[in-house]
Design an enzyme around this catalytic site. Sequence first.
Site, mmCIF file in Angstrom:
data_model
loop_
_atom_site.group_PDB
_atom_site.id
_atom_site.type_symbol
_atom_site.label_atom_id
_atom_site.label_comp_id
_atom_site.label_asym_id
_atom_site.label_seq_id
_atom_site.Cartn_x
_atom_site.Cartn_y
_atom_site.Cartn_z
ATOM 1 N N LEU A 1 10.090 15.022 1.961
ATOM 2 C CA LEU A 1 9.766 16.028 2.971
ATOM 3 C C LEU A 1 10.546 15.775 4.264
ATOM 4 O O LEU A 1 11.216 16.665 4.781
ATOM 5 C CB LEU A 1 8.259 16.033 3.259
ATOM 6 C CG LEU A 1 7.769 17.032 4.304
ATOM 7 C CD1 LEU A 1 8.018 18.462 3.850
ATOM 8 C CD2 LEU A 1 6.280 16.831 4.610
ATOM 9 N N THR A 2 10.482 14.551 4.781
ATOM 10 C CA THR A 2 11.118 14.221 6.062
ATOM 11 C C THR A 2 12.636 14.332 5.977
ATOM 12 O O THR A 2 13.246 13.945 4.979
ATOM 13 C CB THR A 2 10.736 12.792 6.483
ATOM 14 O OG1 THR A 2 9.321 12.708 6.588
ATOM 15 C CG2 THR A 2 11.363 12.428 7.821
ATOM 16 N N GLU A 3 13.247 14.856 7.045
ATOM 17 C CA GLU A 3 14.700 14.993 7.114
ATOM 18 C C GLU A 3 15.233 14.243 8.326
ATOM 19 O O GLU A 3 14.466 13.902 9.245
ATOM 20 C CB GLU A 3 15.084 16.468 7.183
ATOM 21 C CG GLU A 3 14.644 17.241 5.957
ATOM 22 C CD GLU A 3 15.085 18.688 5.944
ATOM 23 O OE1 GLU A 3 14.919 19.351 4.906
ATOM 24 O OE2 GLU A 3 15.607 19.169 6.980
ATOM 25 N N ARG B 1 0.833 -1.205 0.000
ATOM 26 C CA ARG B 1 0.000 0.000 0.000
ATOM 27 C C ARG B 1 0.868 1.256 0.000
ATOM 28 O O ARG B 1 0.538 2.254 -0.651
ATOM 29 C CB ARG B 1 -0.930 -0.021 1.220
ATOM 30 C CG ARG B 1 -2.130 0.934 1.105
ATOM 31 C CD ARG B 1 -1.905 2.255 1.787
ATOM 32 N NE ARG B 1 -1.401 2.032 3.122
ATOM 33 C CZ ARG B 1 -0.454 2.796 3.667
ATOM 34 N NH1 ARG B 1 0.091 3.794 3.006
ATOM 35 N NH2 ARG B 1 -0.033 2.544 4.889
ATOM 36 N N PHE C 1 1.433 22.450 19.714
ATOM 37 C CA PHE C 1 2.579 21.848 19.050
ATOM 38 C C PHE C 1 3.900 22.399 19.573
ATOM 39 O O PHE C 1 4.947 21.822 19.362
ATOM 40 C CB PHE C 1 2.506 22.075 17.536
ATOM 41 C CG PHE C 1 1.379 21.336 16.895
ATOM 42 C CD1 PHE C 1 1.535 20.027 16.471
ATOM 43 C CD2 PHE C 1 0.143 21.948 16.716
ATOM 44 C CE1 PHE C 1 0.488 19.334 15.882
ATOM 45 C CE2 PHE C 1 -0.904 21.254 16.125
ATOM 46 C CZ PHE C 1 -0.735 19.947 15.715
ATOM 47 N N ILE D 1 12.530 7.953 2.900
ATOM 48 C CA ILE D 1 11.741 8.270 1.716
ATOM 49 C C ILE D 1 11.364 6.977 0.991
ATOM 50 O O ILE D 1 12.202 6.334 0.357
ATOM 51 C CB ILE D 1 12.517 9.209 0.775
ATOM 52 C CG1 ILE D 1 13.049 10.425 1.555
ATOM 53 C CG2 ILE D 1 11.629 9.632 -0.381
ATOM 54 C CD1 ILE D 1 11.984 11.222 2.281
ATOM 55 N N GLU E 1 3.434 9.531 8.293
ATOM 56 C CA GLU E 1 2.384 10.480 7.891
ATOM 57 C C GLU E 1 1.709 11.091 9.129
ATOM 58 O O GLU E 1 0.504 11.293 9.159
ATOM 59 C CB GLU E 1 1.328 9.802 6.997
ATOM 60 C CG GLU E 1 1.867 8.914 5.904
ATOM 61 C CD GLU E 1 2.675 9.646 4.858
ATOM 62 O OE1 GLU E 1 2.891 10.859 5.018
ATOM 63 O OE2 GLU E 1 3.114 9.000 3.900
ATOM 64 N N GLY E 2 2.511 11.360 10.143
ATOM 65 C CA GLY E 2 1.993 11.932 11.385
ATOM 66 C C GLY E 2 1.871 10.879 12.463
ATOM 67 O O GLY E 2 1.132 9.901 12.310
#
Length: 389
Positions: free
Chosen positions: A135-137, A94, A388, A167, A368-369
Amino acid sequence: MTTAAWDILEIDALLTPEERDIRDAVRALLDKKVRPHVAGWFEQAALPARELARDFGELGLLGMRLHGHGCAGMSAVAYGLACLELEAADSGIRSLVSVQGSLAMEAIHAYGSDEQKDRWLPGMARGELIGCFGLTEPDHGSDPASMATRAVADGDGWLLRGVKMWITNAPVADIAVIWARVPDAGVRGFLVPLDTPGVTVREITQKLSLRASLTGEIVLDDVHLPADAILPGATGLRAPLSCLTEARYGIAWGALGAARDCLETALAYATTREQFGKPLAGFQLTQAKLADMALELQKGLLLALHLGRTADAGRLTPPMVSLAKLNSTREAIQIARTCRTILGANGVSGEYPIMRHANNLESVLTYEGTSEIHQLVIGQTLTGIPAFS
């Protein structure tokens, strides 16, 4: 899929004939192309991603909700059902489809120029080209506003420097949507062919979760891009976050597919495995576990279906998606763990899918969160107070 014993609410009857046909077609493809092999892929930490992408493209699963450029233009409910079936096979399967369609293709479709759409989307829809979403680092996961990747104007183009981590699809991708901070312009998106000089992709190994999925690190070392590499419509963090909302919607359905596969496995096992002279399913404690899991799975499916109908009516909001993603992933991993107890020692064997699903769901719970981030989104919706920072 016929109505199963655990579907006491007959949720299947709430679907249209077309929706059931789409779901059944996806499941038939997975039965042929994925289920016979996925345990081996997981064990070997390998995936024939390009072959599968072409199969999925032929069925219209890539960019499934997008219109034009060879995309299927199907409903949100149809896409959700596809995600459910894909993840019932394996979360990594998926993820391949979600990252291709809901992240990379979604970004190009929503924010790209006509030229960018014409160049990339038809091949991606057919599965001939694979995309990823950077996006993610390494030091910035849940806090994308702090991203360190930078893009600066450089003569007739752009110069990118930075690192993206975790990624999905990167090791086999042709094109990456890279998000970078531009001085005086905020966060912008760039289309980066991964064969561009200065781009290095390293596959991340030794994963104990999502092993039937290809994950990579992308290093951008003074990568020069032409002026038209920028996504003209993507300005600010709202752009990548809108793509994440689409991906999270698919996860809200997908995680329940993994849970369903675990419950079906546990039901079949409990009704045939005998202990103390009768089937495991004949014991009160086992029936209590099965009843609780069926309850949570059906509640989750009703929530996911409501989410899909709301999306198709054009009323879907990010807090709705956060609520569903939080519920589906949290309940799915608990169902997987409980099913494992019903199978006892056999529950950890690769002969059965339960431990594979449980390991995968450890990642699905946080990508994704994370659950905590979605709790805070819901909390802010309830109170009006952002927590946050």
